[in-house]
Design a protein around this motif. Structure first.
Motif, PDB file in Angstrom:
ATOM      1  N   THR A 191      37.228  36.079  32.106  1.00  0.00           N
ATOM      2  CA  THR A 191      38.342  36.464  30.834  1.00  0.00           C
ATOM      3  C   THR A 191      38.711  35.346  29.913  1.00  0.00           C
ATOM      4  O   THR A 191      38.398  34.093  30.159  1.00  0.00           O
ATOM      5  CB  THR A 191      39.765  36.646  31.944  1.00  0.00           C
ATOM      6  N   VAL A 192      38.899  35.695  28.794  1.00  0.00           N
ATOM      7  CA  VAL A 192      39.324  34.639  27.844  1.00  0.00           C
ATOM      8  C   VAL A 192      40.698  34.113  28.229  1.00  0.00           C
ATOM      9  O   VAL A 192      41.462  34.938  28.333  1.00  0.00           O
ATOM     10  CB  VAL A 192      38.951  35.461  26.261  1.00  0.00           C
ATOM     11  N   PRO A 193      40.735  32.970  27.422  1.00  0.00           N
ATOM     12  CA  PRO A 193      41.917  32.112  27.720  1.00  0.00           C
ATOM     13  C   PRO A 193      43.293  33.119  26.593  1.00  0.00           C
ATOM     14  O   PRO A 193      42.753  33.731  25.622  1.00  0.00           O
ATOM     15  CB  PRO A 193      41.903  31.013  26.914  1.00  0.00           C
ATOM     16  N   SER A 194      44.405  33.102  27.060  1.00  0.00           N
ATOM     17  CA  SER A 194      45.618  33.761  26.241  1.00  0.00           C
ATOM     18  C   SER A 194      46.271  32.323  25.491  1.00  0.00           C
ATOM     19  O   SER A 194      46.360  31.357  26.009  1.00  0.00           O
ATOM     20  CB  SER A 194      46.385  34.153  27.419  1.00  0.00           C
ATOM     21  N   VAL A 195      46.560  32.676  24.160  1.00  0.00           N
ATOM     22  CA  VAL A 195      46.878  31.948  23.432  1.00  0.00           C
ATOM     23  C   VAL A 195      48.599  32.333  23.171  1.00  0.00           C
ATOM     24  O   VAL A 195      48.985  33.434  22.699  1.00  0.00           O
ATOM     25  CB  VAL A 195      46.224  31.765  22.019  1.00  0.00           C
ATOM     26  N   ILE A 196      49.695  31.427  23.481  1.00  0.00           N
ATOM     27  CA  ILE A 196      50.884  31.654  23.097  1.00  0.00           C
ATOM     28  C   ILE A 196      51.312  30.752  21.995  1.00  0.00           C
ATOM     29  O   ILE A 196      50.879  29.576  22.026  1.00  0.00           O
ATOM     30  CB  ILE A 196      51.639  31.105  24.299  1.00  0.00           C
TER      31      ILE A 196
ATOM     32  N   LEU B 181      40.158  35.658  16.161  1.00  0.00           N
ATOM     33  CA  LEU B 181      39.057  34.676  17.009  1.00  0.00           C
ATOM     34  C   LEU B 181      38.667  35.377  18.172  1.00  0.00           C
ATOM     35  O   LEU B 181      39.508  36.000  18.756  1.00  0.00           O
ATOM     36  CB  LEU B 181      39.797  33.436  17.036  1.00  0.00           C
ATOM     37  N   PRO B 182      37.088  35.202  18.258  1.00  0.00           N
ATOM     38  CA  PRO B 182      36.753  35.985  19.417  1.00  0.00           C
ATOM     39  C   PRO B 182      37.007  35.552  20.814  1.00  0.00           C
ATOM     40  O   PRO B 182      36.622  36.391  21.693  1.00  0.00           O
ATOM     41  CB  PRO B 182      35.177  36.216  18.772  1.00  0.00           C
ATOM     42  N   ASP B 183      36.821  34.184  21.096  1.00  0.00           N
ATOM     43  CA  ASP B 183      37.118  33.597  22.051  1.00  0.00           C
ATOM     44  C   ASP B 183      38.215  33.515  22.773  1.00  0.00           C
ATOM     45  O   ASP B 183      38.254  33.100  23.929  1.00  0.00           O
ATOM     46  CB  ASP B 183      36.519  32.088  22.062  1.00  0.00           C
ATOM     47  N   VAL B 184      39.368  34.147  22.087  1.00  0.00           N
ATOM     48  CA  VAL B 184      40.496  33.771  22.811  1.00  0.00           C
ATOM     49  C   VAL B 184      41.270  35.201  22.702  1.00  0.00           C
ATOM     50  O   VAL B 184      40.976  36.235  21.618  1.00  0.00           O
ATOM     51  CB  VAL B 184      41.516  32.790  22.015  1.00  0.00           C
ATOM     52  N   ALA B 185      42.409  35.518  23.422  1.00  0.00           N
ATOM     53  CA  ALA B 185      43.346  36.679  23.210  1.00  0.00           C
ATOM     54  C   ALA B 185      44.602  36.133  23.072  1.00  0.00           C
ATOM     55  O   ALA B 185      45.180  35.147  23.455  1.00  0.00           O
ATOM     56  CB  ALA B 185      43.456  37.433  24.618  1.00  0.00           C
ATOM     57  N   LEU B 186      45.431  36.787  22.014  1.00  0.00           N
ATOM     58  CA  LEU B 186      46.841  36.482  21.522  1.00  0.00           C
ATOM     59  C   LEU B 186      47.723  37.069  22.417  1.00  0.00           C
ATOM     60  O   LEU B 186      47.828  38.103  22.571  1.00  0.00           O
ATOM     61  CB  LEU B 186      46.946  36.963  20.116  1.00  0.00           C
ATOM     62  N   GLY B 187      48.461  35.970  22.965  1.00  0.00           N
ATOM     63  CA  GLY B 187      49.747  36.443  23.915  1.00  0.00           C
ATOM     64  C   GLY B 187      50.900  36.618  23.101  1.00  0.00           C
ATOM     65  O   GLY B 187      51.008  36.660  21.813  1.00  0.00           O
ATOM     66  N   THR B 188      52.088  36.488  23.789  1.00  0.00           N
ATOM     67  CA  THR B 188      53.205  36.654  23.010  1.00  0.00           C
ATOM     68  C   THR B 188      53.734  35.305  22.346  1.00  0.00           C
ATOM     69  O   THR B 188      52.924  34.322  22.584  1.00  0.00           O
ATOM     70  CB  THR B 188      54.512  36.986  24.016  1.00  0.00           C
ATOM     71  N   HIS B 189      54.846  35.360  21.315  1.00  0.00           N
ATOM     72  CA  HIS B 189      55.162  34.133  20.771  1.00  0.00           C
ATOM     73  C   HIS B 189      56.712  33.880  21.078  1.00  0.00           C
ATOM     74  O   HIS B 189      57.480  34.680  21.588  1.00  0.00           O
ATOM     75  CB  HIS B 189      54.853  33.899  19.066  1.00  0.00           C
ATOM     76  N   ALA B 190      57.004  32.503  21.186  1.00  0.00           N
ATOM     77  CA  ALA B 190      58.337  32.213  21.587  1.00  0.00           C
ATOM     78  C   ALA B 190      58.959  31.286  20.214  1.00  0.00           C
ATOM     79  O   ALA B 190      58.256  30.632  19.742  1.00  0.00           O
ATOM     80  CB  ALA B 190      58.031  31.478  22.972  1.00  0.00           C
ATOM     81  N   THR B 191      60.462  31.270  20.256  1.00  0.00           N
ATOM     82  CA  THR B 191      61.117  30.468  19.350  1.00  0.00           C
ATOM     83  C   THR B 191      61.876  29.537  20.082  1.00  0.00           C
ATOM     84  O   THR B 191      62.431  28.794  19.526  1.00  0.00           O
ATOM     85  CB  THR B 191      61.705  31.087  18.244  1.00  0.00           C
TER      86      THR B 191
END
Length: 203
Positions: A2-7, A26-36
């Motif tokens: 599994t590729v790393p998730s990015v927050i 980017l191919p090596d990571v998966a975009l997760g949610t964002h936070a403020t």
């Protein structure tokens, strides 16, 4: 594998979206949610499984980078952290590196640097861009203590002496004493002067 998730976390949602759109390509990571804010960041981290990379600006809506890194170290020690900052926020870069951030990316270099940084983190390497490293090593030694950094961070966020004393569990007189020492070290005689120098990294 599994590729790393990015927050992505920053006080401005538009910054999160901008960085997120870069990460999504980017191919090596998966975009997760964002936070403020801190609650949003905690929620995003709790919902993410496996390897996680947090890309964080120097301020969320309710905390600066010191508070965010403290929380991550305590509650999510396995998360990797990339701090993103503007040139004028170099003071925060120094404290972020001292607090164990895995990497730092200057906003002006983000299109070139961030893909490289994320690639290295995926491989298991922390990385500091050479220009940042050069500035960190050539800067004069940091004359402020950790507590003085905390107080200045709260000043930058607009807290009064009373609010700072309540937040840090100090008496108001102790806060005044710290401020006096900080003013001497920064060679200023007002809160505004101290904030301006701190944000510009001139300490």
């Amino acid at each position: 594998m599994t590729v790393p998730s990015v927050i992505v976390a920053d006080r401005q949602a538009i910054v999160c979206q901008g960085i997120g759109s870069l990460v999504a390509q980017l191919p090596d990571v998966a975009l997760g949610t964002h936070a403020t804010d801190m609650a949003g960041l905690r929620r995003a981290l709790n919902e993410t499984e496996g390897c996680t990379i947090v890309i964080v600006g120097v301020r969320l809506a309710d905390a600066d980078i010191n508070g965010v890194l403290d929380m991550l170290r305590r509650e999510f020690p396995d998360a990797m952290v990339v701090v993103v900052a503007e040139e004028t926020e170099f003071a925060f870069i120094r404290t972020a590196v001292k607090s164990g951030a895995n990497s730092v990316c200057m906003m002006s270099q983000i299109l070139v640097s961030l893909p490289k940084i994320l690639g290295k983190l995926v491989e298991g390497h922390s990385i500091l861009p050479t220009d940042v490293l050069r500035r960190l090593t050539s800067d004069n030694g940091d004359s402020l203590t950790r507590r003085e950094h905390e107080i200045l961070g709260l000043l930058v966020n607009g807290l009064t002496n009373f609010q700072i004393s309540a937040r840090l569990g100090l008496s108001e007189n102790t806060v005044k004493y710290y401020l006096k020492t900080i003013y001497q070290k920064l060679d200023v005689n007002s809160r505004g002067g101290a904030i301006a120098k701190y944000v510009a990294g001139q300490y």
